[in-house]
Write a protein that holds these residues in place. Structure first.
Motif, PDB file in Angstrom:
ATOM      1  N   LEU A   5      -4.959  -2.286  47.279  1.00 13.36           N
ATOM      2  CA  LEU A   5      -4.889  -0.906  46.813  1.00 13.36           C
ATOM      3  C   LEU A   5      -4.080   0.024  47.720  1.00 13.36           C
ATOM      4  N   PRO A   6      -4.206  -0.032  49.071  1.00 15.21           N
ATOM      5  CA  PRO A   6      -3.458   0.906  49.919  1.00 15.21           C
ATOM      6  C   PRO A   6      -1.958   0.971  49.641  1.00 15.21           C
ATOM      7  N   PRO A   7      -1.256  -0.168  49.405  1.00 14.96           N
ATOM      8  CA  PRO A   7       0.171  -0.033  49.091  1.00 14.96           C
ATOM      9  C   PRO A   7       0.444   0.812  47.845  1.00 14.96           C
ATOM     10  N   LEU A   8      -0.434   0.728  46.836  1.00 17.28           N
ATOM     11  CA  LEU A   8      -0.263   1.562  45.653  1.00 17.28           C
ATOM     12  C   LEU A   8      -0.459   3.031  46.009  1.00 17.28           C
ATOM     13  N   LEU A   9      -1.470   3.333  46.820  1.00 16.92           N
ATOM     14  CA  LEU A   9      -1.741   4.718  47.193  1.00 16.92           C
ATOM     15  C   LEU A   9      -0.573   5.310  47.975  1.00 16.92           C
ATOM     16  N   VAL A  10       0.041   4.511  48.836  1.00 21.22           N
ATOM     17  CA  VAL A  10       1.224   4.976  49.575  1.00 21.22           C
ATOM     18  C   VAL A  10       2.359   5.271  48.595  1.00 21.22           C
ATOM     19  N   MET A 128     -10.625   5.626  41.741  1.00 18.44           N
ATOM     20  CA  MET A 128      -9.851   6.713  41.151  1.00 18.44           C
ATOM     21  C   MET A 128      -9.889   7.955  42.029  1.00 18.44           C
ATOM     22  N   GLY A 129     -10.966   8.105  42.797  1.00 18.38           N
ATOM     23  CA  GLY A 129     -11.029   9.198  43.764  1.00 18.38           C
ATOM     24  C   GLY A 129      -9.969   9.049  44.848  1.00 18.38           C
ATOM     25  N   TYR A 130      -9.768   7.809  45.322  1.00 14.21           N
ATOM     26  CA  TYR A 130      -8.691   7.554  46.289  1.00 14.21           C
ATOM     27  C   TYR A 130      -7.334   7.882  45.672  1.00 14.21           C
ATOM     28  N   PHE A 131      -7.157   7.486  44.422  1.00 13.51           N
ATOM     29  CA  PHE A 131      -5.908   7.761  43.719  1.00 13.51           C
ATOM     30  C   PHE A 131      -5.683   9.277  43.624  1.00 13.51           C
ATOM     31  N   GLY A 132      -6.730  10.009  43.260  1.00 18.76           N
ATOM     32  CA  GLY A 132      -6.627  11.467  43.169  1.00 18.76           C
ATOM     33  C   GLY A 132      -6.295  12.103  44.506  1.00 18.76           C
ATOM     34  N   ALA A 133      -6.857  11.556  45.582  1.00 24.47           N
ATOM     35  CA  ALA A 133      -6.570  12.099  46.918  1.00 24.47           C
ATOM     36  C   ALA A 133      -5.113  11.854  47.302  1.00 24.47           C
ATOM     37  N   ALA A 134      -4.591  10.651  47.017  1.00 26.88           N
ATOM     38  CA  ALA A 134      -3.184  10.353  47.305  1.00 26.88           C
ATOM     39  C   ALA A 134      -2.272  11.275  46.498  1.00 26.88           C
ATOM     40  N   PHE A 135      -2.640  11.521  45.245  1.00 29.04           N
ATOM     41  CA  PHE A 135      -1.882  12.418  44.372  1.00 29.04           C
ATOM     42  C   PHE A 135      -1.872  13.834  44.958  1.00 29.04           C
ATOM     43  N   SER A 136      -3.040  14.337  45.326  1.00 28.72           N
ATOM     44  CA  SER A 136      -3.142  15.707  45.841  1.00 28.72           C
ATOM     45  C   SER A 136      -2.440  15.856  47.185  1.00 28.72           C
ATOM     46  N   LEU A 137      -2.516  14.825  48.020  1.00 28.35           N
ATOM     47  CA  LEU A 137      -1.839  14.881  49.313  1.00 28.35           C
ATOM     48  C   LEU A 137      -0.328  14.951  49.118  1.00 28.35           C
ATOM     49  N   LEU A 258      -6.909  18.498  46.916  1.00 32.40           N
ATOM     50  CA  LEU A 258      -7.388  17.517  47.894  1.00 32.40           C
ATOM     51  C   LEU A 258      -8.824  17.821  48.304  1.00 32.40           C
ATOM     52  N   PHE A 259      -9.126  19.096  48.538  1.00 34.35           N
ATOM     53  CA  PHE A 259     -10.474  19.502  48.932  1.00 34.35           C
ATOM     54  C   PHE A 259     -11.481  19.171  47.827  1.00 34.35           C
ATOM     55  N   ALA A 260     -11.090  19.456  46.583  1.00 35.30           N
ATOM     56  CA  ALA A 260     -11.995  19.163  45.462  1.00 35.30           C
ATOM     57  C   ALA A 260     -12.235  17.662  45.326  1.00 35.30           C
ATOM     58  N   GLN A 261     -11.162  16.858  45.463  1.00 33.09           N
ATOM     59  CA  GLN A 261     -11.274  15.411  45.284  1.00 33.09           C
ATOM     60  C   GLN A 261     -12.101  14.765  46.392  1.00 33.09           C
ATOM     61  N   LEU A 262     -11.868  15.177  47.649  1.00 37.39           N
ATOM     62  CA  LEU A 262     -12.499  14.497  48.779  1.00 37.39           C
ATOM     63  C   LEU A 262     -13.880  15.035  49.126  1.00 37.39           C
ATOM     64  N   GLY A 311     -10.469  24.501  40.859  1.00 40.68           N
ATOM     65  CA  GLY A 311     -11.141  24.514  39.558  1.00 40.68           C
ATOM     66  C   GLY A 311     -10.602  23.450  38.624  1.00 40.68           C
ATOM     67  N   HIS A 312      -9.283  23.305  38.604  1.00 40.18           N
ATOM     68  CA  HIS A 312      -8.646  22.276  37.774  1.00 40.18           C
ATOM     69  C   HIS A 312      -9.120  20.884  38.170  1.00 40.18           C
ATOM     70  N   SER A 313      -9.212  20.633  39.474  1.00 37.57           N
ATOM     71  CA  SER A 313      -9.574  19.302  39.979  1.00 37.57           C
ATOM     72  C   SER A 313     -11.053  19.004  39.828  1.00 37.57           C
TER      73      SER A 313
END
Length: 397
Positions: A5-10, A128-137, A258-262, A311-313
């Motif tokens: 999974l980490p390579p996908l998140l990167v 999916m939470g990890y995915f959302g965090a990578a997206f927000s970052l 990022l704050f909402a996701q994590l 709010g959106h997240s």
């Protein structure tokens, strides 16, 4: 976490950083072509228009070819499209290039397919939470780069360097996918069936809970996308911001997500359930829109955009999760496909309409219209909570 999974998140982080790098530039790049607010909003909507077709096509192709090949190919071509965008000869050429770029960037379903391949159902929500965090970052990092390297003058040359950087990040993501990503399952050689939208629409329309979740997602995401589209114009008019300033303001948007996701969404869902978290998210959205033209200060303008993204997240991942949980397994594919298409239509149609409001009615009108829209959607959210409470009460009797 599965080591695949980490390579996908990167890759997601790099790709989203490149995509979001462009966002603070669009209002100013549109002015190079003397675009009005409606036409500038079209630059935002055009990407989503291409995106919806890309999501359907590349999701099916990834079943045939494998996730790695599709992600490598699409991110590389998307990178080339940024170079074309930097040298667009006219506004309408720029709009068409944005459609093309959106099509080759429509790979969210491919990433979700990869996540499904490497994570069992009981761990998928966390993954999916990890995915959302990578997206927000990536969303927090990209606009800062865009603003940092943009010039002060509103001429095409001022925006070419950051657009080239966005293209470079996409090409880097492509190379990374080739070198580091490994498919978790063998390609089947056959694409997944196309979503049966008519069947899904009939099914959703007969289910009061699901129909309300669709309404919440459609109007909420439409309002959020519209605020994103007019924010650059509004902040330029009120605060005299350039693309450089706006890039740092967009940092608050990524930071809020990022704050909402994590930090927020997990504990809030555990304590209150998805339906009430949707209401919390909608309340934050409406409040941030309402206060923006009332307070009208640069610092508040940044913080309120962060609140908007928070709010959106909270609201829309919770709506998607609740809809998925309340949909039987045999209906999952078509129903979630319809949700993705519905949300995309909101992102396509609403920003130009809000651009018209901004240009033809008043500069503050989109904020008030967005807040009113979300307030009406919140009524549907309250009905959703009551429906769930009633269903659970009946189940315990």
């Amino acid at each position: 976490m599965d080591r695949r999974l980490p390579p996908l998140l990167v890759a997601v982080f790099i790709n989203i950083a490149g995509f979001s790098l462009i966002l603070p530039l669009l209002p100013f790049y549109g002015q190079v072509f003397d675009a009005n607010p409606f036409e500038i909003a079209l630059l935002f909507a055009a990407y989503s228009f291409g995106n919806v077709f890309g999501e359907i096509h590349w999701g099916r192709q990834s079943d045939k070819w494998g996730r790695r090949k599709v992600l490598a190919l699409t991110t590389f071509i998307a990178g080339l499209s940024y170079v074309a965008f930097a040298f667009a000869p006219s506004l309408w050429a720029a709009v068409l290039i944005r459609v093309f770029s959106g099509f080759f960037s429509g790979t969210l379903s491919v990433c979700q397919g990869f996540i499904a391949d490497v994570s069992p159902p009981e761990r998928r929500a966390k993954t999916m939470g990890y995915f959302g965090a990578a997206f927000s970052l990536g969303f927090a990092f990209g606009p800062v780069l865009g603003g940092l390297f943009a010039g002060e003058e509103v001429v095409a040359a001022s925006f070419r360097l950051p657009i080239f950087i966005a293209g470079g990040l996409s090409v880097l993501a492509s190379i990374w996918c080739l070198l580091a990503l490994k498919d978790a399952v063998e390609p089947t050689g056959k694409g997944r069936p196309l979503p049966k939208y008519s069947e899904a629409f009939h099914f959703v329309s007969q289910e009061p809970l699901l129909a309300r979740l669709f309404v919440i997602s459609f109007f909420g995401i439409a309002a959020f996308a519209s605020m994103e589209a007019i924010y650059g114009l509004w902040s330029e008019h009120n605060f005299g911001w350039s693309a450089h300033d706006l890039g740092f303001a967009f940092l608050a948007i990524g930071g809020g997500g990022l704050f909402a996701q994590l930090v927020l969404i997990g504990p809030l869902v555990a304590r209150f359930g998805e339906a009430r978290v949707i209401l919390i998210g909608l309340a934050l959205l409406a409040l941030s829109m309402l206060l923006q033209p009332i307070i009208r200060m640069p610092v508040a303008g940044v913080l309120l955009m962060g609140l908007l993204m928070t709010g959106h997240s909270l609201a829309f991942p919770s709506a998607g999760a609740l809809l998925s949980r309340e949909t039987p397994p045999e209906r999952q594919g078509s129903t979630m496909g319809l949700l993705m298409a519905s949300n995309a239509i909101g992102r396509i149609v609403a920003p130009p309409l809000f651009g018209l409001l901004y240009g033809q009615v008043a500069f503050d009108a989109p904020w008030y219209a967005g807040a009113a829209m979300i307030a009406l959607v919140a009524i549907v959210g309250v009905q959703t909570v009551r429906l769930l409470d009633s269903r659970r009460a009946s189940a315990t009797m």
